[in-house]
Scaffold this active site. Structure first.
Site, PDB file in Angstrom:
ATOM      1  N   PHE A  23       5.248  -9.216   9.200  1.00  0.00           N
ATOM      2  CA  PHE A  23       6.374 -10.128   9.454  1.00  0.00           C
ATOM      3  C   PHE A  23       7.835  -9.472   9.542  1.00  0.00           C
ATOM      4  O   PHE A  23       8.379  -9.432  10.900  1.00  0.00           O
ATOM      5  CB  PHE A  23       6.512 -11.203   8.235  1.00  0.00           C
ATOM      6  N   GLY A  34      -0.923  -7.483   8.242  1.00  0.00           N
ATOM      7  CA  GLY A  34      -0.123  -7.517   9.461  1.00  0.00           C
ATOM      8  C   GLY A  34      -1.035  -7.794  10.709  1.00  0.00           C
ATOM      9  O   GLY A  34      -2.479  -7.975  10.502  1.00  0.00           O
ATOM     10  N   SER A  80       2.725  -3.223   2.730  1.00  0.00           N
ATOM     11  CA  SER A  80       2.407  -3.649   1.621  1.00  0.00           C
ATOM     12  C   SER A  80       1.943  -5.257   2.024  1.00  0.00           C
ATOM     13  O   SER A  80       2.841  -6.030   2.616  1.00  0.00           O
ATOM     14  CB  SER A  80       3.335  -3.701   0.539  1.00  0.00           C
ATOM     15  N   LYS A 125      -2.110   0.635  -4.162  1.00  0.00           N
ATOM     16  CA  LYS A 125      -2.351   1.794  -3.698  1.00  0.00           C
ATOM     17  C   LYS A 125      -1.322   2.321  -2.458  1.00  0.00           C
ATOM     18  O   LYS A 125      -0.789   3.277  -2.353  1.00  0.00           O
ATOM     19  CB  LYS A 125      -3.694   1.959  -3.012  1.00  0.00           C
ATOM     20  N   ASN A 170       2.680   9.258   0.702  1.00  0.00           N
ATOM     21  CA  ASN A 170       2.280   9.810   1.906  1.00  0.00           C
ATOM     22  C   ASN A 170       3.958   9.560   3.009  1.00  0.00           C
ATOM     23  O   ASN A 170       4.003  10.374   3.499  1.00  0.00           O
ATOM     24  CB  ASN A 170       1.034   9.192   2.395  1.00  0.00           C
ATOM     25  N   TYR A 212       2.190  -5.875  -7.802  1.00  0.00           N
ATOM     26  CA  TYR A 212       3.180  -5.972  -6.580  1.00  0.00           C
ATOM     27  C   TYR A 212       4.401  -5.352  -7.305  1.00  0.00           C
ATOM     28  O   TYR A 212       4.826  -4.286  -7.098  1.00  0.00           O
ATOM     29  CB  TYR A 212       3.345  -7.294  -6.026  1.00  0.00           C
TER      30      TYR A 212
END
Ligand code: UDP
Length: 314
Positions: A11, A36, A75, A91, A99, A145
């Site tokens: 979004f 997404g 996320s 993760k 990363n 979260y």
């Protein structure tokens, strides 16, 4: 600039892609399409300065192309999504952030992470300034979260302090607008979807809990300004301080559809649902000269208009 954005098909990510391209930047969107959707970027397919790479950032990414700015937005971000994907959420907040930071370091790029008002938990300080450390249940359902984002902030600060990586942390408060998923479980799209289908609106608890909703265009402008700042390593709140109860939001949406306020059904309040939330945006006002420009009524009008057009596809 050559901008890489993880979560570019989400979004907020997709609105950022639009903005960067309009500003003349090159954009590489990286997304595993878990929450997404490529449809959010379909209109950009023919743009030569745009590319979507389907990749899960929880595994390392090495690229030949130069990158000037890495934005880490990947996320699951709505309560329903991160409860459905708890491990993926943890993760991407931990390994994914690592990363993305490593990529920025390898490229000598600047780095910005999308953090969240959830780092404040169910706040005991109101409104929430950046200096507030929060009130988070570390083992509750939302913790996957909240704690992932708190870890992501800590990791980002460690890269700044240890490697002198040029980092920024934004704490995004409730944001709404076109391209939210009707089924992402958040209040605004859920209520609009229910109103579109002529169903009662499901208000949790008594609807007396508060949130402060920011229209996505305002948020994107704020992010642009943070990116342009020199030396902004400490977190900064971005959100709209216009605080409303959830019942008020439900009633506004019903009124836009000309439906009576009796079309509300009360449901149990989810565990650890924050009772109140409003950003203190003093820092953003003074450092960025930024504050939201779109009123709730105008933002809801635009959002509802978009959903009316796209509801069948959403
Ligand atoms: N909410 C609600 N009905 C719904 C979805 C959400 O009453 O169908 C409430 C939810 O309990 C919360 C508020 O609306 O108090 C905002 O929820 P949302 O999921 O949009 O965001 P967050 O809780 O992450 O702020």
């Amino acid at each position: 600039m050559r901008i890489l954005i993880t979560g570019g098909a989400g979004f907020i990510g997709s609105h950022l892609c639009d903005r960067f391209l309009a500003d003349g930047d090159d954009v590489l969107a990286v997304d595993n399409l878990l929450t997404g959707s490529a449809a959010n970027l379909q209109h950009l397919e023919s743009q030569p300065r745009f590319r979507l790479l389907t990749h899960d950032i929880t595994t390392p990414l090495s690229l030949a192309d130069p990158v000037d700015y890495v934005l880490h937005f990947a996320s699951p971000a709505s309560p329903i999504d991160y409860l459905r994907f708890p491990l993926e959420t943890m993760k991407v907040g931990s390994l994914g952030t690592l990363n993305a930071l490593e990529l920025a370091r390898a490229k000598g790029a600047k780095f910005l992470i999308a953090s969240t008002s959830e780092v404040y938990g169910d706040p005991e300080v109101h409104p929430q300034p950046e200096s507030y450390w929060g009130h988070v249940n570390p083992i509750g359902p939302r913790s996957v979260y909240d704690e992932a984002k708190r870890f992501a902030e800590a990791l980002t600060m460690a890269y700044y302090r240890y490697y002198r990586l040029d980092t920024r942390i934004i704490r995004i408060f409730n944001t709404y607008g076109p391209r939210m998923r009707l089924n992402d479980g958040r209040a605004v799209p859920t209520f609009i979807g229910q109103a579109l289908r002529g169903e009662p609106l499901t208000v949790y608890g008594e609807g007396s809990q508060t949130r402060s909703f920011c229209y996505v265009d305002d948020l994107v402008e704020g992010i642009r300004r943070v990116m342009g700042q020199e030396e902004m390593h400490d977190p900064i709140n971005l959100g709209n301080p216009d605080e409303r109860t959830i019942l008020e939001i439900a009633n506004k949406i019903l009124a836009s559809f000309g439906a009576p306020s009796s079309r509300i059904e009360f449901r149990p309040l989810p565990v650890d649902d924050p009772k109140q939330r409003r950003p203190d945006i003093h820092l953003a006002r003074t450092r960025l000269g930024w504050s939201p420009a779109v009123s709730l009524d105008e933002g809801l009008r635009k959002t509802i208009a978009w959903f009316r057009q796209h509801a069948i596809k959403a």
